[in-house]
Scaffold this active site. Structure first.
Site, mmCIF file in Angstrom:
data_model
loop_
_atom_site.group_PDB
_atom_site.id
_atom_site.type_symbol
_atom_site.label_atom_id
_atom_site.label_comp_id
_atom_site.label_asym_id
_atom_site.label_seq_id
_atom_site.Cartn_x
_atom_site.Cartn_y
_atom_site.Cartn_z
ATOM 1 N N HIS A 130 1.017 -1.233 0.075
ATOM 2 C CA HIS A 130 0.003 0.034 0.040
ATOM 3 C C HIS A 130 0.920 1.362 -0.174
ATOM 4 O O HIS A 130 1.965 1.222 0.564
ATOM 5 C CB HIS A 130 -0.813 0.048 1.330
ATOM 6 C CG HIS A 130 -1.992 1.108 1.325
ATOM 7 N ND1 HIS A 130 -1.776 2.157 1.655
ATOM 8 C CD2 HIS A 130 -3.311 0.893 1.011
ATOM 9 C CE1 HIS A 130 -2.979 2.913 1.785
ATOM 10 N NE2 HIS A 130 -4.018 2.019 1.343
ATOM 11 N N ASP A 207 2.716 -4.901 8.020
ATOM 12 C CA ASP A 207 1.569 -4.249 7.728
ATOM 13 C C ASP A 207 0.200 -4.982 8.149
ATOM 14 O O ASP A 207 0.089 -5.883 7.000
ATOM 15 C CB ASP A 207 1.595 -3.380 6.460
ATOM 16 C CG ASP A 207 0.397 -2.727 6.128
ATOM 17 O OD1 ASP A 207 -0.817 -2.693 6.706
ATOM 18 O OD2 ASP A 207 0.243 -2.042 5.052
ATOM 19 N N GLN A 210 -5.029 -5.379 6.671
ATOM 20 C CA GLN A 210 -6.018 -6.515 6.083
ATOM 21 C C GLN A 210 -5.873 -7.829 6.633
ATOM 22 O O GLN A 210 -6.800 -8.688 6.407
ATOM 23 C CB GLN A 210 -5.628 -6.660 4.677
ATOM 24 C CG GLN A 210 -5.883 -5.325 3.731
ATOM 25 C CD GLN A 210 -7.198 -4.704 3.713
ATOM 26 O OE1 GLN A 210 -8.368 -5.445 4.020
ATOM 27 N NE2 GLN A 210 -7.381 -3.304 3.540
ATOM 28 N N LYS A 233 -10.646 -1.037 10.338
ATOM 29 C CA LYS A 233 -10.571 -2.033 9.463
ATOM 30 C C LYS A 233 -11.002 -3.516 10.179
ATOM 31 O O LYS A 233 -11.113 -4.636 9.684
ATOM 32 C CB LYS A 233 -9.397 -2.394 8.640
ATOM 33 C CG LYS A 233 -9.045 -1.238 7.885
ATOM 34 C CD LYS A 233 -8.279 -1.614 6.569
ATOM 35 C CE LYS A 233 -7.556 -0.476 5.861
ATOM 36 N NZ LYS A 233 -8.165 0.090 4.997
ATOM 37 N N CYS A 371 -4.726 2.440 -3.911
ATOM 38 C CA CYS A 371 -3.445 3.041 -3.122
ATOM 39 C C CYS A 371 -2.369 1.940 -3.331
ATOM 40 O O CYS A 371 -1.365 1.828 -2.689
ATOM 41 C CB CYS A 371 -3.666 3.242 -1.667
ATOM 42 S SG CYS A 371 -4.867 4.466 -1.248
HETATM 43 N N1 PLP Z 1 -1.997 -1.039 4.455
HETATM 44 C C1 PLP Z 1 -2.869 -1.822 3.771
HETATM 45 C C2 PLP Z 1 -2.436 -3.264 3.415
HETATM 46 C C3 PLP Z 1 -4.344 -1.294 3.846
HETATM 47 O O1 PLP Z 1 -5.094 -2.046 2.962
HETATM 48 C C4 PLP Z 1 -4.649 0.024 4.292
HETATM 49 C C5 PLP Z 1 -5.727 0.685 3.809
HETATM 50 O O2 PLP Z 1 -6.476 0.414 2.983
HETATM 51 C C6 PLP Z 1 -3.504 0.615 4.738
HETATM 52 C C7 PLP Z 1 -2.286 0.111 4.907
HETATM 53 C C8 PLP Z 1 -3.601 2.184 5.320
HETATM 54 O O3 PLP Z 1 -4.487 2.187 6.334
HETATM 55 P P1 PLP Z 1 -5.291 3.423 7.057
HETATM 56 O O4 PLP Z 1 -5.792 4.305 5.653
HETATM 57 O O5 PLP Z 1 -6.272 3.112 7.864
HETATM 58 O O6 PLP Z 1 -3.980 4.171 7.661
#
Ligand code: PLP
Length: 413
Positions: A130, A207, A210, A233, A371
């Protein structure tokens, strides 16, 4: 676990009643919510808890001696304990509340980077990150004169571990990888990635944005150095998240932001910093969000992540079968180890048109690059349409999705 369908431990009818929004009509049709990777819906338990906090407990934490402040502090710290148990951290001081995954990664990139990264060092990320696990590292690498290295992937969307092994060198200070890809659904072998990094003397951030709502996470079993996720999430509120870090590392790292609560004493000449976890929690935090996240953790625990995972895998299998049978549809992300994310492109129809036509039928999916622009570049496409599953979805909803896609095909010939 291989439980026959009639024994699956998810009581779907009752579960759906816990989420008021799921009975909404959209354009006169029952909502089919398949945008769970973007954000999840909130159960009554979370909504009520936030309400109770604001109605009965609202006060600032840590600094007050009055009853409300002590209650709010108690509830806030109780939520920290719930999260510590949920991911099996060793100590409450390893749980730092942030604004979300993005904030957690920025904190580590900045603080770890300022403390440990020197010119010529390397940071490894993967080809399926991401943007929030790319850009903070690019920024700190540029500042420190370090370099970013990328683990490539194959056409299924699986990381090439042999290439990863080649990238690990004495220059590698940290590896930062996604557990479950939000645009492909790939479940990465994070335990193996951690083992290889540690053998090389490198630290690892996972990270888990998900992952946490779909599979059990045990940070000590994974042995990762950092783990980040977002409350929204995992059925909790927006604007709150968690950074787990091993205490021994966090203790060596410089604070990210300065302000109230992160200090022990301040004079104009010198400031001494507070102990963990407060050293990294400057300013008034999202108290209601943290307490709401604690309620979300209780809720998911009451259902059980083993049952959730099992049920979601059966939905994924069912949905994959349905989509594979649609002529002209190409699934993007076909890894052997996959979570409930169905990303696809359709001949003759742009993903945005797919999303708009599905919306008219009450079906909420996400379209775009999610993203993860480098993933789109890797697959040679501008965008995908993405249906993402949670444990409150049903096979009947996946049938509705596929009828919706058939309508899109009729319109676009
Ligand atoms: N990392 C992953 C794999 C994601 O799917 C997301 C959000 O879709 C993020 C990071 C960023 O999360 P946040 O926008 O809640 O900070």
């Amino acid at each position: 676990m291989n439980i026959p369908e009639n024994k699956i431990l998810i009581d779907i009818e009752n579960i759906r009643k816990d989420f008021p929004i799921l009975s909404t009509l959209v354009h006169g049709k029952p909502l089919v919510y398949l945008d769970n990777a973007a954000t999840t819906q909130k159960p009554n338990a979370v909504l009520n808890m936030q309400n109770v906090y604001y109605k009965e407990q609202n006060a600032n934490i840590h600094r007050g001696v009055h009853h409300l402040s002590e209650t709010a502090t108690f509830e806030y710290e109780k939520a920290r304990g719930k999260i510590k148990n949920f991911i099996n951290a060793a100590d409450n001081k390893e749980i730092i509340f942030t604004a979300g995954t993005t904030a957690g990664i920025n904190l580590v990139a900045h603080s770890f980077g300022k403390t440990f990264l020197k010119a010529g060092d390397e940071v490894i990320i993967s080809a399926m990150e991401h943007h929030s696990n790319i850009v903070p590292w690019q920024m700190i690498c540029e500042e420190q004169g370090a370099h970013l290295r990328i683990i490539p992937m194959n056409d299924e969307g699986e990381l090439l571990l042999d290439e990863y092994k080649k990238l690990l060198t004495p220059k590698t200070k940290i590896v930062s990888v996604v557990y479950i890809s939000n645009s492909l659904g790939t479940v990465n072998p994070v335990k193996q990635i951690v083992e290889l990094a540690h053998r090389n003397g490198s630290k690892v951030l996972i990270d888990g944005a998900q992952a946490v709502a779909h599979t059990k996470v045990d940070v000590r079993e994974l042995d990762c150095d950092f783990f980040v996720f977002s409350g929204h999430k995992i059925f909790g509120p927006t604007g709150v998240g968690v950074l787990y870090g091993k205490a021994s590392l966090l203790e060596q790292m410089k604070p990210y932001q300065g302000g109230g609560d992160m200090i022990l004493s301040v004079t104009f000449e010198k400031t001494t910093f507070n102990d963990l976890p407060y050293k990294f929690e400057a300013g008034t935090p999202n108290i209601a969000g943290v307490i709401g996240l604690g309620a979300a953790i209780d809720y998911i625990n009451s259902i059980g992540l083993d049952a959730v995972e099992e049920y979601e895998q059966s939905l994924l299998e069912y949905g994959t079968g349905l989509l594979r049978a649609v002529k002209g549809l190409r699934l993007i992300g076909t890894a052997k180890a996959k979570a409930g994310i169905l990303s696809f492109v359709l001949e003759n129809a742009h993903p945005h048109d797919i999303g708009t036509i599905l919306d008219r039928q009450g079906i909420a999916i996400r379209t775009g690059h999610h993203c993860t622009q480098p993933v789109m570049q890797r697959f040679g496409i501008p965008a995908t349409a993405r249906a993402s599953i949670s444990f409150y979805n049903t096979k009947a909803e996946l049938d509705v999705l596929v009828s919706g896609i058939e309508k899109v095909k009729e319109i676009f010939g």
